[in-house]
Structure formats: structure tokens, C-alpha cells
Motif scaffolding. Structure first.
Motif, PDB file in Angstrom:
ATOM      1  N   VAL A  67     -13.211 111.874   1.979  1.00 15.30           N
ATOM      2  CA  VAL A  67     -12.472 112.134   3.220  1.00 15.30           C
ATOM      3  C   VAL A  67     -11.857 110.804   3.626  1.00 15.30           C
ATOM      4  O   VAL A  67     -12.568 109.836   3.868  1.00 15.30           O
ATOM      5  CB  VAL A  67     -13.391 112.661   4.343  1.00 15.30           C
ATOM      6  N   ARG A  68     -10.547 110.754   3.651  1.00 13.39           N
ATOM      7  CA  ARG A  68      -9.862 109.514   4.025  1.00 13.39           C
ATOM      8  C   ARG A  68      -8.751 109.747   5.045  1.00 13.39           C
ATOM      9  O   ARG A  68      -8.162 108.815   5.537  1.00 13.39           O
ATOM     10  CB  ARG A  68      -9.278 108.826   2.798  1.00 13.39           C
ATOM     11  N   LEU A  69      -8.461 111.003   5.323  1.00 12.10           N
ATOM     12  CA  LEU A  69      -7.486 111.346   6.367  1.00 12.10           C
ATOM     13  C   LEU A  69      -8.262 112.143   7.405  1.00 12.10           C
ATOM     14  O   LEU A  69      -8.827 113.192   7.087  1.00 12.10           O
ATOM     15  CB  LEU A  69      -6.330 112.177   5.791  1.00 12.10           C
ATOM     16  N   TYR A  70      -8.339 111.633   8.631  1.00 11.92           N
ATOM     17  CA  TYR A  70      -9.167 112.307   9.631  1.00 11.92           C
ATOM     18  C   TYR A  70      -8.620 112.111  11.039  1.00 11.92           C
ATOM     19  O   TYR A  70      -7.925 111.152  11.346  1.00 11.92           O
ATOM     20  CB  TYR A  70     -10.619 111.821   9.542  1.00 11.92           C
ATOM     21  N   ILE A  81     -19.289 105.714   8.555  1.00 16.59           N
ATOM     22  CA  ILE A  81     -20.739 105.505   8.567  1.00 16.59           C
ATOM     23  C   ILE A  81     -21.105 104.632   7.379  1.00 16.59           C
ATOM     24  O   ILE A  81     -20.386 104.553   6.389  1.00 16.59           O
ATOM     25  CB  ILE A  81     -21.532 106.841   8.519  1.00 16.59           C
ATOM     26  N   GLY A  82     -22.251 103.976   7.479  1.00 16.44           N
ATOM     27  CA  GLY A  82     -22.731 103.087   6.427  1.00 16.44           C
ATOM     28  C   GLY A  82     -22.583 101.647   6.859  1.00 16.44           C
ATOM     29  O   GLY A  82     -21.549 101.252   7.377  1.00 16.44           O
ATOM     30  N   ASP A  83     -23.624 100.878   6.632  1.00 17.01           N
ATOM     31  CA  ASP A  83     -23.624  99.498   7.109  1.00 17.01           C
ATOM     32  C   ASP A  83     -23.440  98.457   6.013  1.00 17.01           C
ATOM     33  O   ASP A  83     -23.021  97.351   6.287  1.00 17.01           O
ATOM     34  CB  ASP A  83     -24.949  99.193   7.825  1.00 17.01           C
ATOM     35  N   TYR A  84     -23.779  98.798   4.783  1.00 16.67           N
ATOM     36  CA  TYR A  84     -23.837  97.768   3.757  1.00 16.67           C
ATOM     37  C   TYR A  84     -22.792  97.934   2.658  1.00 16.67           C
ATOM     38  O   TYR A  84     -21.997  97.049   2.405  1.00 16.67           O
ATOM     39  CB  TYR A  84     -25.232  97.730   3.122  1.00 16.67           C
ATOM     40  N   VAL A  85     -22.845  99.063   1.975  1.00 11.34           N
ATOM     41  CA  VAL A  85     -21.970  99.271   0.826  1.00 11.34           C
ATOM     42  C   VAL A  85     -21.675 100.763   0.697  1.00 11.34           C
ATOM     43  O   VAL A  85     -22.471 101.600   1.117  1.00 11.34           O
ATOM     44  CB  VAL A  85     -22.622  98.711  -0.461  1.00 11.34           C
ATOM     45  N   HIS A  86     -20.516 101.105   0.173  1.00 10.51           N
ATOM     46  CA  HIS A  86     -20.096 102.491  -0.022  1.00 10.51           C
ATOM     47  C   HIS A  86     -20.066 103.260   1.298  1.00 10.51           C
ATOM     48  O   HIS A  86     -20.601 104.352   1.416  1.00 10.51           O
ATOM     49  CB  HIS A  86     -20.986 103.205  -1.044  1.00 10.51           C
ATOM     50  N   GLU A  87     -19.414 102.666   2.292  1.00 12.20           N
ATOM     51  CA  GLU A  87     -19.238 103.344   3.564  1.00 12.20           C
ATOM     52  C   GLU A  87     -18.374 104.579   3.345  1.00 12.20           C
ATOM     53  O   GLU A  87     -17.643 104.675   2.373  1.00 12.20           O
ATOM     54  CB  GLU A  87     -18.546 102.411   4.575  1.00 12.20           C
ATOM     55  N   SER A  88     -18.464 105.519   4.266  1.00  9.23           N
ATOM     56  CA  SER A  88     -17.680 106.745   4.129  1.00  9.23           C
ATOM     57  C   SER A  88     -17.327 107.294   5.512  1.00  9.23           C
ATOM     58  O   SER A  88     -17.880 106.865   6.520  1.00  9.23           O
ATOM     59  CB  SER A  88     -18.474 107.791   3.330  1.00  9.23           C
ATOM     60  N   VAL A  89     -16.400 108.229   5.505  1.00  4.66           N
ATOM     61  CA  VAL A  89     -15.986 108.878   6.743  1.00  4.66           C
ATOM     62  C   VAL A  89     -16.805 110.150   6.921  1.00  4.66           C
ATOM     63  O   VAL A  89     -16.933 110.948   5.995  1.00  4.66           O
ATOM     64  CB  VAL A  89     -14.475 109.232   6.711  1.00  4.66           C
ATOM     65  N   ARG A  90     -17.355 110.328   8.106  1.00  3.38           N
ATOM     66  CA  ARG A  90     -18.055 111.571   8.453  1.00  3.38           C
ATOM     67  C   ARG A  90     -17.230 112.262   9.524  1.00  3.38           C
ATOM     68  O   ARG A  90     -16.806 111.630  10.492  1.00  3.38           O
ATOM     69  CB  ARG A  90     -19.460 111.286   8.980  1.00  3.38           C
ATOM     70  N   VAL A  91     -16.989 113.549   9.316  1.00  2.00           N
ATOM     71  CA  VAL A  91     -16.219 114.330  10.288  1.00  2.00           C
ATOM     72  C   VAL A  91     -17.095 115.434  10.867  1.00  2.00           C
ATOM     73  O   VAL A  91     -18.065 115.860  10.239  1.00  2.00           O
ATOM     74  CB  VAL A  91     -14.940 114.932   9.652  1.00  2.00           C
ATOM     75  N   ILE A 114      -5.840 109.277  11.235  1.00  2.00           N
ATOM     76  CA  ILE A 114      -5.976 107.998  10.538  1.00  2.00           C
ATOM     77  C   ILE A 114      -6.040 108.264   9.036  1.00  2.00           C
ATOM     78  O   ILE A 114      -6.810 109.115   8.578  1.00  2.00           O
ATOM     79  CB  ILE A 114      -7.251 107.251  10.989  1.00  2.00           C
ATOM     80  N   LEU A 115      -5.235 107.533   8.288  1.00  2.00           N
ATOM     81  CA  LEU A 115      -5.305 107.529   6.831  1.00  2.00           C
ATOM     82  C   LEU A 115      -5.915 106.187   6.449  1.00  2.00           C
ATOM     83  O   LEU A 115      -5.307 105.141   6.677  1.00  2.00           O
ATOM     84  CB  LEU A 115      -3.921 107.692   6.198  1.00  2.00           C
ATOM     85  N   ALA A 116      -7.118 106.221   5.922  1.00  2.00           N
ATOM     86  CA  ALA A 116      -7.843 104.995   5.592  1.00  2.00           C
ATOM     87  C   ALA A 116      -7.847 104.783   4.083  1.00  2.00           C
ATOM     88  O   ALA A 116      -8.373 105.608   3.339  1.00  2.00           O
ATOM     89  CB  ALA A 116      -9.278 105.089   6.108  1.00  2.00           C
ATOM     90  N   ILE A 117      -7.229 103.683   3.659  1.00  2.00           N
ATOM     91  CA  ILE A 117      -7.278 103.316   2.246  1.00  2.00           C
ATOM     92  C   ILE A 117      -7.627 101.837   2.146  1.00  2.00           C
ATOM     93  O   ILE A 117      -7.336 101.057   3.057  1.00  2.00           O
ATOM     94  CB  ILE A 117      -5.965 103.628   1.491  1.00  2.00           C
ATOM     95  N   ASP A 118      -8.250 101.465   1.049  1.00  2.00           N
ATOM     96  CA  ASP A 118      -8.626 100.081   0.806  1.00  2.00           C
ATOM     97  C   ASP A 118      -7.456  99.320   0.193  1.00  2.00           C
ATOM     98  O   ASP A 118      -6.483  99.915  -0.291  1.00  2.00           O
ATOM     99  CB  ASP A 118      -9.829 100.013  -0.134  1.00  2.00           C
ATOM    100  N   ALA A 119      -7.574  98.015   0.149  1.00  5.01           N
ATOM    101  CA  ALA A 119      -6.510  97.164  -0.395  1.00  5.01           C
ATOM    102  C   ALA A 119      -6.264  97.428  -1.877  1.00  5.01           C
ATOM    103  O   ALA A 119      -5.168  97.180  -2.369  1.00  5.01           O
ATOM    104  CB  ALA A 119      -6.855  95.696  -0.175  1.00  5.01           C
ATOM    105  N   ASP A 120      -7.269  97.958  -2.583  1.00  4.39           N
ATOM    106  CA  ASP A 120      -7.103  98.229  -4.021  1.00  4.39           C
ATOM    107  C   ASP A 120      -6.823  99.709  -4.294  1.00  4.39           C
ATOM    108  O   ASP A 120      -7.067 100.208  -5.383  1.00  4.39           O
ATOM    109  CB  ASP A 120      -8.314  97.750  -4.819  1.00  4.39           C
ATOM    110  N   GLU A 121      -6.280 100.405  -3.301  1.00  3.43           N
ATOM    111  CA  GLU A 121      -5.963 101.824  -3.432  1.00  3.43           C
ATOM    112  C   GLU A 121      -4.508 102.085  -3.034  1.00  3.43           C
ATOM    113  O   GLU A 121      -3.928 101.330  -2.260  1.00  3.43           O
ATOM    114  CB  GLU A 121      -6.886 102.666  -2.548  1.00  3.43           C
ATOM    115  N   ARG A 139     -10.183 115.900   2.623  1.00  5.79           N
ATOM    116  CA  ARG A 139     -10.779 115.270   1.454  1.00  5.79           C
ATOM    117  C   ARG A 139      -9.765 115.400   0.314  1.00  5.79           C
ATOM    118  O   ARG A 139      -9.084 116.413   0.200  1.00  5.79           O
ATOM    119  CB  ARG A 139     -12.077 115.994   1.086  1.00  5.79           C
ATOM    120  N   PHE A 140      -9.689 114.371  -0.522  1.00  6.81           N
ATOM    121  CA  PHE A 140      -8.832 114.447  -1.705  1.00  6.81           C
ATOM    122  C   PHE A 140      -9.436 113.610  -2.818  1.00  6.81           C
ATOM    123  O   PHE A 140     -10.242 112.715  -2.566  1.00  6.81           O
ATOM    124  CB  PHE A 140      -7.385 114.034  -1.409  1.00  6.81           C
TER     125      PHE A 140
END
Length: 169
Positions: A56-59, A67-77, A2-9, A33-34
Motif C-alpha cells: 500500500v503506497r497510495l492512501y 507503522i514500524g520503527d526500525y526497518v521495513h516500515e509500511s502503510v496501514r489503512v 499521498i503517494l509514498a515512494i522511496d528514492a530508489d523507486e 495496493r500495487f
């Protein structure tokens, strides 16, 4: 994968080429990670604690999760991620007004997250954290090298911390 990017990326040409090259291999890592490079008020930011801002956005979906419920979620591998050098371009705020609106929303979410964790703020944090954040961003993280944008980033970072702690109280 999965490559995860936001709409503003968006991904740079170099990052795209690196990802395409991975198709020819069998990566033994759970993810990659990049660096993420932000555009703020029409200019690229190279300091201020905003770059390289590696994420980390490709995993491998079997070995990673958000992970993360409110703000600044991130990928944990599960395990150490690999590194790619191409940039993920992040198109942040085009105006100070947009930055203020975003900050208002994010500080509310950050305060809710702190309260949900049972954490509270106090008067000392409210008083000392904003100037410390400004100095860290502008001097230690060399925001001054980003010109007036770096100054505004440091100023807004201090305001973010102030609002977060005020809302937590």
C-alpha cells in the motif's frame, strides 16, 4: 491522498495511468495496493518471493499512516485497500557489495527491533533458520526461475537471517 515512494523507486507508465484515472473518481477505499517489482544486479526479478510484493503506497492521509520503527516500515489503512495492477519499480542493489552493506545495516536494525520487543534468538534458530530460508526462497518461492540472481537472492536471504539472529543474541 499521498503517494509514498522511496528514492530508489519509480512508478511504471501503467501505474501512473491508473493513478491519474483515479482523479476522475471518488475512491471509497482508504488506500491502494500495487505490485512492487525489483531490479537486482541489473535484471528484473519475477520470483524469489520478491514479486509481486504488493504494497500500500497510495492512501488517504485521513485513513492511513506509516507503522514500524526500525526497518521495513509500511502503510496501514483503516479498512481494505483497493488494488492497482501497474508496477512500482524498485531499483535495489547494483552490486553484491552494495547488497552486503545494506544487509549489514538492516540486520542491525532488525536485531534492535527484536530486542526492543523483548524477543531473543537461540542457537537452534541460528542453526536452522538460514538453510530453511534458503530452501524457501530458492525452491518454494521459485528463485531458481530467476537464474543466478535468484540463487544469490536465496543465499543472501539466508545470510540475512543468520546475521539477524546472531546480532539478536
Amino acid at each position: 491522498w499521498i503517494l509514498a515512494i522511496d528514492a530508489d523507486e519509480s512508478i511504471s507508465e501503467l501505474l501512473q495511468a491508473e493513478i491519474m484515472a483515479l482523479r476522475e473518481t471518488d475512491p471509497q477505499v482508504p488506500g491502494f495496493r500495487f505490485p512492487r517489482r525489483a531490479q537486482y544486479l541489473g535484471g528484473w526479478i519475477n520470483h524469489s518471493g520478491w514479486y509481486p510484493d504488493a504494497k500500500v503506497r497510495l492512501y488517504d492521509r485521513r485513513r492511513g499512516c506509516w507503522i514500524g520503527d526500525y526497518v521495513h516500515e509500511s502503510v496501514r489503512v483503516d479498512g481494505a485497500p483497493g488494488e492497482l495492477t501497474g508496477n512500482l519499480h524498485h531499483f535495489t542493489c547494483a552490486s553484491l557489495e552494495e547488497h552486503r552493506r545494506t544487509m549489514e545495516r538492516y540486520t542491525t536494525l532488525a536485531a534492535e527491533e527484536l530486542r526492543a520487543q523483548g524477543r531473543r534468538s537461540n542457537a537452534l534458530r541460528l542453526l536452522l533458520s538460514p538453510p530453511a530460508t534458503f530452501l524457501k526462497t530458492y525452491l518454494l518461492q521459485q528463485g531458481f526461475r530467476d537464474g543466478y540472481r535468484g540463487y544469490l537472492i536465496a543465499k543472501m536471504a539466508a545470510r540475512y537471517v543468520y546475521l539477524k539472529h546472531r546480532k539478536t543474541r
